[in-house]
Write a protein that holds these residues in place. Structure first.
Motif, PDB file in Angstrom:
ATOM      1  N   SER A 138       9.242   1.637   2.647  1.00 39.80           N
ATOM      2  CA  SER A 138       9.122   1.695   4.266  1.00 39.80           C
ATOM      3  C   SER A 138       9.172   3.032   4.611  1.00 39.80           C
ATOM      4  O   SER A 138       8.527   3.311   5.496  1.00 39.80           O
ATOM      5  CB  SER A 138      10.532   0.900   4.832  1.00 39.80           C
ATOM      6  N   VAL A 139       9.745   3.864   4.025  1.00 35.71           N
ATOM      7  CA  VAL A 139       9.614   5.201   4.376  1.00 35.71           C
ATOM      8  C   VAL A 139       8.255   6.062   3.764  1.00 35.71           C
ATOM      9  O   VAL A 139       7.479   6.560   4.634  1.00 35.71           O
ATOM     10  CB  VAL A 139      10.858   6.421   3.743  1.00 35.71           C
ATOM     11  N   GLU A 140       7.922   5.674   2.632  1.00 40.94           N
ATOM     12  CA  GLU A 140       6.647   6.383   2.129  1.00 40.94           C
ATOM     13  C   GLU A 140       5.451   5.771   3.018  1.00 40.94           C
ATOM     14  O   GLU A 140       4.386   6.613   2.952  1.00 40.94           O
ATOM     15  CB  GLU A 140       6.641   5.544   0.815  1.00 40.94           C
ATOM     16  N   LEU A 141       5.501   4.518   3.370  1.00 41.96           N
ATOM     17  CA  LEU A 141       4.291   3.966   3.957  1.00 41.96           C
ATOM     18  C   LEU A 141       4.333   4.323   5.407  1.00 41.96           C
ATOM     19  O   LEU A 141       3.322   3.748   6.220  1.00 41.96           O
ATOM     20  CB  LEU A 141       4.225   2.564   3.863  1.00 41.96           C
ATOM     21  N   ALA A 142       5.308   4.774   6.209  1.00 45.05           N
ATOM     22  CA  ALA A 142       5.157   5.129   7.398  1.00 45.05           C
ATOM     23  C   ALA A 142       3.997   6.000   8.104  1.00 45.05           C
ATOM     24  O   ALA A 142       3.825   6.827   7.363  1.00 45.05           O
ATOM     25  CB  ALA A 142       6.582   5.877   7.578  1.00 45.05           C
ATOM     26  N   GLY A 143       3.452   5.584   8.966  1.00 44.16           N
ATOM     27  CA  GLY A 143       2.301   6.146   9.530  1.00 44.16           C
ATOM     28  C   GLY A 143       1.099   5.671   8.873  1.00 44.16           C
ATOM     29  O   GLY A 143      -0.033   5.808   9.334  1.00 44.16           O
ATOM     30  N   THR A 144       1.072   4.697   8.077  1.00 48.88           N
ATOM     31  CA  THR A 144      -0.104   4.273   7.418  1.00 48.88           C
ATOM     32  C   THR A 144      -0.718   3.030   8.007  1.00 48.88           C
ATOM     33  O   THR A 144      -1.886   2.482   7.902  1.00 48.88           O
ATOM     34  CB  THR A 144       0.198   3.754   5.791  1.00 48.88           C
ATOM     35  N   GLY A 145       0.106   2.335   8.957  1.00 47.53           N
ATOM     36  CA  GLY A 145      -0.466   1.036   9.566  1.00 47.53           C
ATOM     37  C   GLY A 145       0.166  -0.055   8.796  1.00 47.53           C
ATOM     38  O   GLY A 145       0.082  -1.381   9.164  1.00 47.53           O
ATOM     39  N   VAL A 146       0.802  -0.044   7.643  1.00 48.32           N
ATOM     40  CA  VAL A 146       1.377  -1.081   6.675  1.00 48.32           C
ATOM     41  C   VAL A 146       3.041  -0.842   6.936  1.00 48.32           C
ATOM     42  O   VAL A 146       3.557   0.053   6.385  1.00 48.32           O
ATOM     43  CB  VAL A 146       1.140  -0.986   5.349  1.00 48.32           C
ATOM     44  N   SER A 147       3.391  -1.606   7.639  1.00 47.69           N
ATOM     45  CA  SER A 147       5.112  -1.838   7.533  1.00 47.69           C
ATOM     46  C   SER A 147       5.553  -2.801   6.571  1.00 47.69           C
ATOM     47  O   SER A 147       4.780  -4.018   6.409  1.00 47.69           O
ATOM     48  CB  SER A 147       5.312  -2.526   9.010  1.00 47.69           C
ATOM     49  N   LEU A 192      -1.183  -5.816  -2.598  1.00 47.43           N
ATOM     50  CA  LEU A 192      -1.404  -5.987  -1.491  1.00 47.43           C
ATOM     51  C   LEU A 192      -1.377  -4.648  -0.384  1.00 47.43           C
ATOM     52  O   LEU A 192      -2.077  -4.653   0.725  1.00 47.43           O
ATOM     53  CB  LEU A 192      -0.174  -6.797  -0.969  1.00 47.43           C
ATOM     54  N   VAL A 193      -0.531  -3.886  -0.802  1.00 46.40           N
ATOM     55  CA  VAL A 193      -0.367  -2.320   0.002  1.00 46.40           C
ATOM     56  C   VAL A 193      -1.649  -1.726  -0.111  1.00 46.40           C
ATOM     57  O   VAL A 193      -2.293  -1.415   1.101  1.00 46.40           O
ATOM     58  CB  VAL A 193       0.580  -1.665  -0.554  1.00 46.40           C
ATOM     59  N   GLU A 194      -2.492  -1.642  -1.125  1.00 54.84           N
ATOM     60  CA  GLU A 194      -3.528  -1.234  -1.192  1.00 54.84           C
ATOM     61  C   GLU A 194      -4.802  -1.757  -0.360  1.00 54.84           C
ATOM     62  O   GLU A 194      -5.478  -1.255   0.253  1.00 54.84           O
ATOM     63  CB  GLU A 194      -4.231  -1.131  -2.806  1.00 54.84           C
ATOM     64  N   ILE A 195      -4.633  -3.059  -0.360  1.00 50.91           N
ATOM     65  CA  ILE A 195      -5.676  -3.760   0.569  1.00 50.91           C
ATOM     66  C   ILE A 195      -5.121  -3.529   1.895  1.00 50.91           C
ATOM     67  O   ILE A 195      -6.349  -3.261   2.710  1.00 50.91           O
ATOM     68  CB  ILE A 195      -5.582  -5.334   0.229  1.00 50.91           C
ATOM     69  N   PHE A 196      -4.012  -3.884   2.311  1.00 54.16           N
ATOM     70  CA  PHE A 196      -3.620  -3.578   3.651  1.00 54.16           C
ATOM     71  C   PHE A 196      -3.850  -2.352   4.249  1.00 54.16           C
ATOM     72  O   PHE A 196      -4.265  -2.089   5.383  1.00 54.16           O
ATOM     73  CB  PHE A 196      -2.435  -3.974   3.910  1.00 54.16           C
ATOM     74  N   LYS A 197      -3.906  -1.016   3.342  1.00 53.50           N
ATOM     75  CA  LYS A 197      -4.019   0.282   3.659  1.00 53.50           C
ATOM     76  C   LYS A 197      -5.573   0.492   4.026  1.00 53.50           C
ATOM     77  O   LYS A 197      -5.960   1.226   5.087  1.00 53.50           O
ATOM     78  CB  LYS A 197      -3.864   1.220   2.779  1.00 53.50           C
ATOM     79  N   ARG A 198      -6.463  -0.352   3.492  1.00 58.88           N
ATOM     80  CA  ARG A 198      -8.030  -0.173   3.618  1.00 58.88           C
ATOM     81  C   ARG A 198      -8.322  -0.873   5.053  1.00 58.88           C
ATOM     82  O   ARG A 198      -9.429  -0.521   5.574  1.00 58.88           O
ATOM     83  CB  ARG A 198      -8.831  -0.890   2.662  1.00 58.88           C
ATOM     84  N   GLN A 199      -7.572  -1.797   5.418  1.00 55.90           N
ATOM     85  CA  GLN A 199      -7.989  -2.478   6.639  1.00 55.90           C
ATOM     86  C   GLN A 199      -7.806  -1.717   7.747  1.00 55.90           C
ATOM     87  O   GLN A 199      -6.742  -0.695   7.769  1.00 55.90           O
ATOM     88  CB  GLN A 199      -7.139  -3.902   6.647  1.00 55.90           C
ATOM     89  N   GLN A 200      -8.638  -2.117   8.787  1.00 51.40           N
ATOM     90  CA  GLN A 200      -8.505  -1.323  10.278  1.00 51.40           C
ATOM     91  C   GLN A 200      -7.215  -1.657  11.006  1.00 51.40           C
ATOM     92  O   GLN A 200      -6.636  -0.768  11.537  1.00 51.40           O
ATOM     93  CB  GLN A 200      -9.742  -1.525  11.126  1.00 51.40           C
TER      94      GLN A 200
END
Ligand SMILES: NC(=O)c1ccc[n+]([C@@H]2O[C@H](COP(=O)([O-])OP(=O)(O)OC[C@H]3O[C@@H](n4cnc5c(N)ncnc54)[C@H](OP(=O)(O)O)[C@@H]3O)[C@@H](O)[C@H]2O)c1
Length: 262
Positions: A173-182, A127-135
């Motif tokens: 939650s820290v690793e993904l900060a700034g990626t648009g995925v919370s 899910l994280v991989e898919i969400f990261k790719r989304q605009q």
């Protein structure tokens, strides 16, 4: 953080055939007109929920029958999440095993670990991989438990599996900060669902949270992109006390609601 706009968007809800997942899917449709993509193994339950969402709220709802422990189940979920451009996910699927530790056997523990840890982790990574790719921005909440914040005698393997979920989500939650995925975790105490009924609690439903109330808190955490949320004042006070008191005492107190073997 600003709330995630999910009106008319697809939202994945695992564990939707009963309990917290079911109530959360209904809440999403009722309050946000969000379109639930509901997952579980029991098709009849999911069909009932789909019909209820359509009849009461006139909101589209799609079903995925999938076992979180199986790789093809997780692949099926990931494929549909990509196709529908799902914007948020509440991961509520979970399993417990209650009773004295040595009365449990490998099969029962394997089921808990495969569902709550292995299957959950692989699904989350997809899910994280898919969400990261989304605009667009997105949000994921994994349902953990207060049991994951303490240790829970007589439900020890379950508590340990939820400690894993809480710990993982805190790191992400820290690793993904700034990626648009919370991402974050949601830690209820006892909820009045099938799972609590299976846990053989001494005091029955006393102290259990109403499932609809708990679902409203879970969806609030999802929309407001919380990194950690505990529903209800009583649970929050329990959590704070568990941080302040000695761990051995907290574990002894956590054992009180469970029947001891005679
Ligand atoms: N009840 C409590 O006191 C309590 C307290 C704190 C946290 N929680 C957590 O809240 C979440 C929801 O639990 P609940 O109380 O609503 O219990 P529940 O009614 O038993 O719901 C659990 C859900 O998980 C699904 N599930 C279980 N194994 C699965 C698998 N292998 N693959 C796919 N789906 C699976 C079940 O659906 P199918 O059987 O149809 O697959 C069911 O919909 C769980 O993560 C639980 O750990 C519960």
């Amino acid at each position: 953080m600003t709330p995630l706009p999910i009106r008319n968007s697809w939202v994945l809800v695992t564990g939707a055939s009963t309990g917290l997942g079911r109530a959360s899917a209904l809440h999403l449709a009722a309050l946000y007109q969000a379109k639930p993509l509901i997952v579980g193994r029991r098709l009849d339950n999911l069909l009932d929920l789909q019909a209820e969402i359509g009849a009461r709220f006139d909101v589209p709802c799609e079903i995925i029958v999938a076992d979180q422990r199986e790789i093809d189940g997780r692949e099926k979920i990931a494929a549909r999440v990509t196709e529908l451009e799902v914007k948020a996910a509440l991961l509520a699927a979970g399993l417990t095993s209650a009773g004295p530790f040595d009365a449990g056997r490998a099969n029962a523990y394997a089921e808990v670990i495969e569902t709550n840890i292995l299957g959950f982790t692989d699904l989350l990574a997809r899910l994280v991989e898919i969400f990261k790719r989304q605009q667009s921005e997105s949000s994921i909440i994994a349902v953990s438990s207060l049991a994951g914040e303490t240790s829970v005698p007589f439900q020890a393997v379950y508590g340990a599996s939820k400690a894993y979920v809480s710990n993982l989500m805190r790191a992400l939650s820290v690793e993904l900060a700034g990626t648009g995925v919370s991402v974050g975790s949601f830690a209820p105490g006892g909820i009045d669902t099938d799972m609590a009924a299976l846990s053989d609690l001494k005091w029955g439903k006393l102290g259990l949270m109403d499932v609809d109330r708990c679902a409203a808190h879970a969806i609030h955490a999802l929309v407001h992109r919380r990194s950690f949320a505990i529903p209800g004042m009583g649970n929050r006070l329990t959590y704070l006390a568990s941080r302040a008191l000695p761990r051995s005492l907290v574990s002894r107190l956590a054992a009180l609601p469970y029947r001891r073997p005679q």
